[in-house]
Design a protein around this motif. Structure first.
Motif, PDB file in Angstrom:
ATOM      1  N   TYR A  36       0.869  -1.170   0.000  1.00 65.04           N
ATOM      2  CA  TYR A  36       0.000   0.000   0.000  1.00 65.04           C
ATOM      3  C   TYR A  36       0.912   1.228   0.000  1.00 65.04           C
ATOM      4  CZ  TYR A  36      -3.813  -3.214   1.310  1.00 65.04           C
ATOM      5  OH  TYR A  36      -4.728  -4.231   1.348  1.00 65.04           O
TER       6      TYR A  36
ATOM      7  N   ASN B 294       4.940 -11.723   0.549  1.00 66.55           N
ATOM      8  CA  ASN B 294       5.000 -12.852   1.488  1.00 66.55           C
ATOM      9  C   ASN B 294       3.640 -13.484   1.735  1.00 66.55           C
ATOM     10  OD1 ASN B 294       6.049 -14.724   3.275  1.00 66.55           O
ATOM     11  ND2 ASN B 294       5.992 -13.319   5.009  1.00 66.55           N
ATOM     12  N   PRO B 295       3.000 -14.076   0.767  1.00 68.78           N
ATOM     13  CA  PRO B 295       3.479 -14.218  -0.615  1.00 68.78           C
ATOM     14  C   PRO B 295       3.042 -13.041  -1.487  1.00 68.78           C
ATOM     15  CG  PRO B 295       1.475 -15.466  -0.346  1.00 68.78           C
ATOM     16  CD  PRO B 295       1.761 -14.845   0.990  1.00 68.78           C
TER      17      PRO B 295
ATOM     18  N   LEU C 240       1.272 -11.495  -4.647  1.00 69.09           N
ATOM     19  CA  LEU C 240       0.138 -11.928  -5.462  1.00 69.09           C
ATOM     20  C   LEU C 240       0.649 -12.343  -6.841  1.00 69.09           C
ATOM     21  CD1 LEU C 240      -2.574 -11.666  -4.012  1.00 69.09           C
ATOM     22  CD2 LEU C 240      -1.133  -9.768  -3.316  1.00 69.09           C
ATOM     23  N   ASP C 241       0.137 -13.443  -7.332  1.00 64.72           N
ATOM     24  CA  ASP C 241       0.501 -13.913  -8.677  1.00 64.72           C
ATOM     25  C   ASP C 241      -0.644 -13.507  -9.606  1.00 64.72           C
ATOM     26  OD1 ASP C 241       0.731 -15.319 -11.020  1.00 64.72           O
ATOM     27  OD2 ASP C 241       1.079 -17.262 -10.070  1.00 64.72           O
TER      28      ASP C 241
ATOM     29  N   SER D 291      -1.981 -15.723 -12.503  1.00 59.62           N
ATOM     30  CA  SER D 291      -2.849 -16.809 -12.042  1.00 59.62           C
ATOM     31  C   SER D 291      -4.211 -16.290 -11.609  1.00 59.62           C
ATOM     32  CB  SER D 291      -2.177 -17.564 -10.889  1.00 59.62           C
ATOM     33  OG  SER D 291      -1.039 -18.251 -11.354  1.00 59.62           O
ATOM     34  N   ILE D 292      -4.224 -15.171 -10.910  1.00 62.31           N
ATOM     35  CA  ILE D 292      -5.522 -14.614 -10.501  1.00 62.31           C
ATOM     36  C   ILE D 292      -6.367 -14.339 -11.742  1.00 62.31           C
ATOM     37  CG2 ILE D 292      -6.649 -12.587  -9.495  1.00 62.31           C
ATOM     38  CD1 ILE D 292      -4.382 -12.483  -7.425  1.00 62.31           C
TER      39      ILE D 292
ATOM     40  N   GLY E 227      -7.563 -17.507 -13.290  1.00 63.21           N
ATOM     41  CA  GLY E 227      -8.609 -18.086 -12.459  1.00 63.21           C
ATOM     42  C   GLY E 227      -9.983 -17.526 -12.779  1.00 63.21           C
TER      43      GLY E 227
ATOM     44  N   LEU F 117      -6.931  -8.524   2.841  1.00 64.89           N
ATOM     45  CA  LEU F 117      -6.873  -7.709   1.618  1.00 64.89           C
ATOM     46  C   LEU F 117      -8.216  -7.062   1.309  1.00 64.89           C
ATOM     47  CD1 LEU F 117      -4.743 -10.049  -0.676  1.00 64.89           C
ATOM     48  CD2 LEU F 117      -3.974  -8.076   0.661  1.00 64.89           C
TER      49      LEU F 117
ATOM     50  N   ILE G 180     -12.944 -14.215  -1.350  1.00 62.35           N
ATOM     51  CA  ILE G 180     -11.923 -15.201  -1.714  1.00 62.35           C
ATOM     52  C   ILE G 180     -10.511 -14.715  -1.355  1.00 62.35           C
ATOM     53  CG2 ILE G 180     -11.733 -14.377  -4.103  1.00 62.35           C
ATOM     54  CD1 ILE G 180     -11.604 -18.023  -2.780  1.00 62.35           C
ATOM     55  N   GLN G 181     -10.380 -13.405  -1.160  1.00 66.23           N
ATOM     56  CA  GLN G 181      -9.090 -12.838  -0.768  1.00 66.23           C
ATOM     57  C   GLN G 181      -8.566 -13.442   0.535  1.00 66.23           C
ATOM     58  OE1 GLN G 181     -11.979 -11.182  -1.249  1.00 66.23           O
ATOM     59  NE2 GLN G 181     -11.708  -9.369  -2.536  1.00 66.23           N
TER      60      GLN G 181
ATOM     61  N   TRP H  93      -5.335 -15.546   0.650  1.00 69.22           N
ATOM     62  CA  TRP H  93      -4.008 -14.933   0.778  1.00 69.22           C
ATOM     63  C   TRP H  93      -3.596 -14.833   2.253  1.00 69.22           C
ATOM     64  CZ3 TRP H  93      -2.184 -10.312   2.930  1.00 69.22           C
ATOM     65  CH2 TRP H  93      -0.853  -9.992   2.621  1.00 69.22           C
TER      66      TRP H  93
ATOM     67  N   ALA I 101      -2.410 -18.058   3.393  1.00 65.81           N
ATOM     68  CA  ALA I 101      -1.045 -18.336   2.928  1.00 65.81           C
ATOM     69  C   ALA I 101      -0.030 -17.534   3.726  1.00 65.81           C
ATOM     70  CB  ALA I 101      -0.922 -18.015   1.438  1.00 65.81           C
ATOM     71  N   ARG I 102      -0.302 -16.269   3.886  1.00 64.80           N
ATOM     72  CA  ARG I 102       0.688 -15.429   4.563  1.00 64.80           C
ATOM     73  C   ARG I 102       0.921 -15.872   6.002  1.00 64.80           C
ATOM     74  NH1 ARG I 102       0.845  -8.973   5.745  1.00 64.80           N
ATOM     75  NH2 ARG I 102       2.253  -8.749   3.978  1.00 64.80           N
TER      76      ARG I 102
ATOM     77  N   LEU J 167     -14.899 -20.906 -13.280  1.00 62.75           N
ATOM     78  CA  LEU J 167     -13.800 -20.454 -12.438  1.00 62.75           C
ATOM     79  C   LEU J 167     -12.706 -21.521 -12.424  1.00 62.75           C
ATOM     80  CD1 LEU J 167     -14.271 -17.699 -11.100  1.00 62.75           C
ATOM     81  CD2 LEU J 167     -16.456 -18.893 -11.222  1.00 62.75           C
ATOM     82  N   ASP J 168     -11.466 -21.097 -12.543  1.00 67.00           N
ATOM     83  CA  ASP J 168     -10.335 -22.029 -12.479  1.00 67.00           C
ATOM     84  C   ASP J 168      -9.750 -21.909 -11.072  1.00 67.00           C
ATOM     85  OD1 ASP J 168      -7.832 -23.162 -12.466  1.00 67.00           O
ATOM     86  OD2 ASP J 168      -7.149 -22.173 -14.308  1.00 67.00           O
TER      87      ASP J 168
ATOM     88  N   SER K 257      -5.944 -21.997 -10.288  1.00 65.26           N
ATOM     89  CA  SER K 257      -5.264 -20.733 -10.592  1.00 65.26           C
ATOM     90  C   SER K 257      -5.611 -19.662  -9.565  1.00 65.26           C
ATOM     91  CB  SER K 257      -5.640 -20.259 -11.999  1.00 65.26           C
ATOM     92  OG  SER K 257      -5.103 -21.130 -12.970  1.00 65.26           O
ATOM     93  N   ILE K 258      -6.863 -19.592  -9.174  1.00 65.91           N
ATOM     94  CA  ILE K 258      -7.232 -18.598  -8.156  1.00 65.91           C
ATOM     95  C   ILE K 258      -6.418 -18.840  -6.887  1.00 65.91           C
ATOM     96  CG2 ILE K 258      -9.090 -17.842  -6.617  1.00 65.91           C
ATOM     97  CD1 ILE K 258     -11.049 -18.230  -8.947  1.00 65.91           C
TER      98      ILE K 258
ATOM     99  N   ARG L  96      -3.566 -20.423  -6.566  1.00 71.83           N
ATOM    100  CA  ARG L  96      -2.141 -20.111  -6.797  1.00 71.83           C
ATOM    101  C   ARG L  96      -1.928 -18.607  -6.778  1.00 71.83           C
ATOM    102  NH1 ARG L  96      -1.228 -22.035 -11.917  1.00 71.83           N
ATOM    103  NH2 ARG L  96      -0.872 -24.122 -11.088  1.00 71.83           N
ATOM    104  N   GLY L  97      -2.866 -17.881  -7.372  1.00 72.48           N
ATOM    105  CA  GLY L  97      -2.748 -16.425  -7.410  1.00 72.48           C
ATOM    106  C   GLY L  97      -2.620 -15.827  -6.018  1.00 72.48           C
ATOM    107  N   PHE L  98      -3.296 -16.453  -5.060  1.00 76.35           N
ATOM    108  CA  PHE L  98      -3.259 -15.953  -3.685  1.00 76.35           C
ATOM    109  C   PHE L  98      -2.213 -16.692  -2.827  1.00 76.35           C
ATOM    110  CE2 PHE L  98      -7.635 -14.533  -4.854  1.00 76.35           C
ATOM    111  CZ  PHE L  98      -7.445 -13.185  -4.615  1.00 76.35           C
TER     112      PHE L  98
END
Lengths: 517, 517
Positions: free
Chosen positions: A443, A470-471, A473-474, A477-478, A481, B46, B420-421, B424, B427-428, B473-474, B477-478, B480-482
């Motif tokens: 941000y 960390n991580p 965002l990819d 892929s988003i 998706g 997020l 869906i965020q 992330w 993951a973090r 929706l994939d 990929s979603i 992985r994106g997060f």
């Protein structure tokens, strides 16, 4: 015929033929009515922020309202942030919010909420359908509210029993919006008096004064008499680029805005409000004009700015000669790593003629605005209410309203994540939206705010809250998706190529621009 | 010391050491204070729906509040849907909502909103910090409100100047929550009288009556006297699985619920409300009990259910013998294509001991609940307010509260897309959350509702609004994106293997279960 059918017919009678929707059980009868209406186009958002943000983008470009369909209080709540932006943009939107059947409300079933309390702060008008029999009347009132002046956010609550109950419908002439208000002679004379007095005057344009007609008139006055012209800090829609007389904007940073405005003794408002600081800081002022600034309201938001500025020019006895266009060098695509200069120049240089740009670039917004002054002719839509998370949805609505125009969604990464589900609607509807994600993985603007407090090296908790790593965002892929083709670039040459290709492609593309700074 | 520092200290004094956050500029002084507080754990969402949903999950599992940090009215608005669910769950949450400095509000800067109006419907308590000097007092009041009874949603608005202003702090004993209310003798006698009368009685359990102690007491009474026991349709937390006396739930479908309840003359409420229809339908009743049903409130939501049910057993002169456990066959992992039976059996059969299950399975929720009755011992967290879009966030909060327990997020695909965020944040924070996406690529429950209107073959507009295909929706990929590892399975054998592997792995995993039906 039931209430849902009548609601549908009434919308179509008034030219509302687009419904951005995310319905639920209480709206099922109305969904069935929409299913019968061949002239209605329903567009699904996977989240209500997409629905309302799209309705805003649609209204800004179509200059007329779309409907939204939202499911009870929580569905409305999910859409409120973008309704806040829409209200600040004076966009015309008609929200239809389903609710429980009237006689079920006293049972306080789980989804029961105080919809009026939720709707109020982000609506200019809130009403509730009384019964199936009053659907036509109540809907007509709501539409009239939405079409007041430039536009308003009107929220109509539809109890389930009003949708399923037997209703009457009568073919009627639709409500015609009021004609624009002509300028007041007093305001014209006062503005003219100040301009003639030799005091330093500023024409501050906002709202629909940022269309080509009023901007040209303002430029005539400015060129002839040395009057300054500026636009508000954030604007619903501004016709910009080569051939445009779009003025520069007031800056977001308080000190810079104060510098821009300190020379002016008089500020003449045309569709604009007196400028204030976006946030208050302990040691900075509430307003960015001088304390002794004199304000003259030439036109309010809903008035006829073109006519008022033309009349002002005539009072000032100036001819309708074409004012000189700003002498600006066209943007040149940058090279090397992507920083504020190379990115914004590259984006501006590759912009196709007639594009619509949805600017949620946040910390890159100002630089982009300057780079794009001599870009190809385009419309610029900005974040009017400061509620981040509108860009991808705004782009949906703009693309639906203008299917033949390319849409650029210039998007900060942090803000993109609020309503990222909009990508799916872009894919499903085959919209020509090119999204550029400004990927700095934090941000950035908050980093600046924290640094202003003397904290240039955030600790654990501040880093946690301000960084998007960390991580990381990819983004490819988003995008994939959600059904959107994505690519990643980290230099200006590849960004230029990716943009050129993306504008040529059919359907949406997302480009992650990895920023070096 | 400034107001932000004092707010931080006051939170920690009261044992609030977790802050789910999505801050903005007006909260920057408080962010700096949080950065100094080594004992505070800040967790970024997020999107604000993640923040509030996580706080709900945390409260349900920790039985104490976390704080949320939200940015002005729009930031709060984004979190309201999940606050609605939290309020219906009687979760303890302290929302801190930053606002403009008090003396900046009259300038109506773009982000100015009526935060109280927005907060009211989804809060049990709303207050505003008066000044930096009153931060400690105002925060203590808000915390006391959040900790009332089982828990409440308290929203404290923090003007920026109250955070940056000089503030006093005084070490004090924290507010101690009220002791649980003992059962009323009248209610005990009335319940006992009905049970002894031979009329058909139902013990309806809700809230914290669905912990092991009260459920065991209810089972004793049921076993000895033939009293029925049920749980409310959706529950904040229920201790379930092998060794549990968790009762079956009231069904969501009105006709089925009516059938479940029609035998009962008397409903004795323990932490539960009289059951009503989730939605009203034209030809169905408002309530799912018989019109002549007699209700007895044994305990309200905040009362001591274990003590009340123990006392009721004693009034009924029943011994504290262990009641017989329900004779249930353990779930057996299914085989072949994934349908309602094979999926729910497989998920239940592979559930690890001590898991926390966040159930936003929607149309699969009922079947899963039945399959899991003889699964390994676990806690089940449900959608209490009907505002879809909480599952992935609820899982975040549950995993933060209980880092040593595996969390299963059983998630309908449509609902998953609202917040869906949250993936992330999973993951973090390295959370052990296994998400199973029930991928039928449509709003299945709405298909059912529309079919009930006689529309089994939706047309263009209804299909647009009810289907999640085109494009599908994939989910890999979603995820992985997060930053979450994802996989896709389409039969029960592979689902069982994927689940077993996922529970063994460190950190989050998402499994898209492609449904055949």
């Amino acid at each position: 015929m039931n209430g849902g059918d009548v609601l549908c017919l009434t919308l179509l009678d008034h030219g509302i033929d687009t419904c951005f929707a995310n319905p639920g059980t209480s709206e099922m009868h109305f969904v069935a009515s929409l299913d019968e209406a061949q002239d209605m186009r329903c567009i699904l958002g996977l989240f209500e922020g997409v629905v309302t943000g799209a309705a805003d983008g649609y209204a800004r470009m179509a200059d007329r309202p779309a409907a939204t369909l939202l499911h009870t209080g929580p569905g409305l709540a999910n859409g409120l942030a973008n309704l806040h932006n829409a209200r600040r943009a004076r966009s015309a939107i008609l929200n239809i919010v389903g609710d429980h059947a009237r006689d079920h409300l006293p049972y306080d079933a789980p989804l029961t909420t105080d919809i009026e309390s939720l709707a109020g702060p982000m609506s200019d008008w809130v009403g509730r359908v009384g019964s199936a029999r009053s659907v036509q009347q109540d809907t007509s009132m709501a539409i009239a509210a939405a079409r007041t002046g430039t536009g308003r956010v009107a929220t109509l609550i539809l109890p389930a029993d009003a949708a399923w109950g037997t209703a009457g419908y009568e073919a009627r002439n639709p409500v015609v919006p009021d004609a624009l208000v002509a300028p007041s002679k007093d305001a014209l004379d006062e503005a003219a008096r100040h301009i003639r007095s030799g005091r330093r005057c500023l024409l501050l344009l906002g709202g629909r004064a940022l269309r080509s007609g009023p901007m040209r008139e303002a430029a005539r006055i400015a060129a002839a008499l040395g009057v300054g012209v500026l636009a508000e800090q954030a604007n619903a829609r501004c016709q910009k680029g080569r051939g445009s007389f779009a003025p520069q904007r007031i800056e977001y940073v308080v000190d810079k805005a104060v510098s821009q405005l300190e020379a002016f003794d008089v500020v003449i408002l045309a569709g604009a409000r007196a400028p204030v600081s976006f946030f208050k800081y302990p040691d900075k002022p509430h307003v960015v004009t001088r304390e002794d600034t004199v304000f003259v309201e030439l036109t309010g938001a809903d008035d006829d700015h073109a006519e008022a500025l033309r009349a002002l020019r005539e009072v000032l006895r100036l001819p309708a000669t074409e004012p000189p266009l700003p002498d600006l060098a066209g943007p040149v695509a940058g090279s090397g790593p992507l920083d504020m200069s190379s990115l914004t120049q590259t984006v501006a240089a590759t912009l196709p003629e007639g594009a619509i740009v949805c600017d949620e670039a946040i910390s890159y917004s100002h630089a982009y605005g300057n780079a794009a002054r001599a870009a190809a002719s385009h419309d610029l839509l900005q974040l009017t209410g400061g509620a981040i998370g509108i860009g991808p949805s705004l782009a949906v609505g703009a693309a639906v309203a203008c299917p033949d125009r390319p849409v650029l969604s210039l998007q900060a990464d942090g803000s993109a994540l609020y309503t990222i589900q909009a990508l799916w609607t872009q894919a499903r509807e085959g919209l020509n939206v090119v999204t550029v994600i400004l990927s700095n993985r934090r941000y950035q603007s908050l980093y600046g705010e924290l640094a202003n407090l003397g904290r240039t090296a955030p600790g654990r908790n501040a880093s946690t809250m301000l960084n998007l790593d960390n991580p990381a965002l990819d983004w490819i892929s988003i995008a994939r998706g959600f059904g959107v083709r994505g690519m990643r670039v980290d230099n200006a040459e590849n960004l230029a190529k990716a943009l050129t290709d993306a504008y040529r492609a059919e359907g949406p593309v997302l480009i992650e621009a990895v920023l070096a700074d």
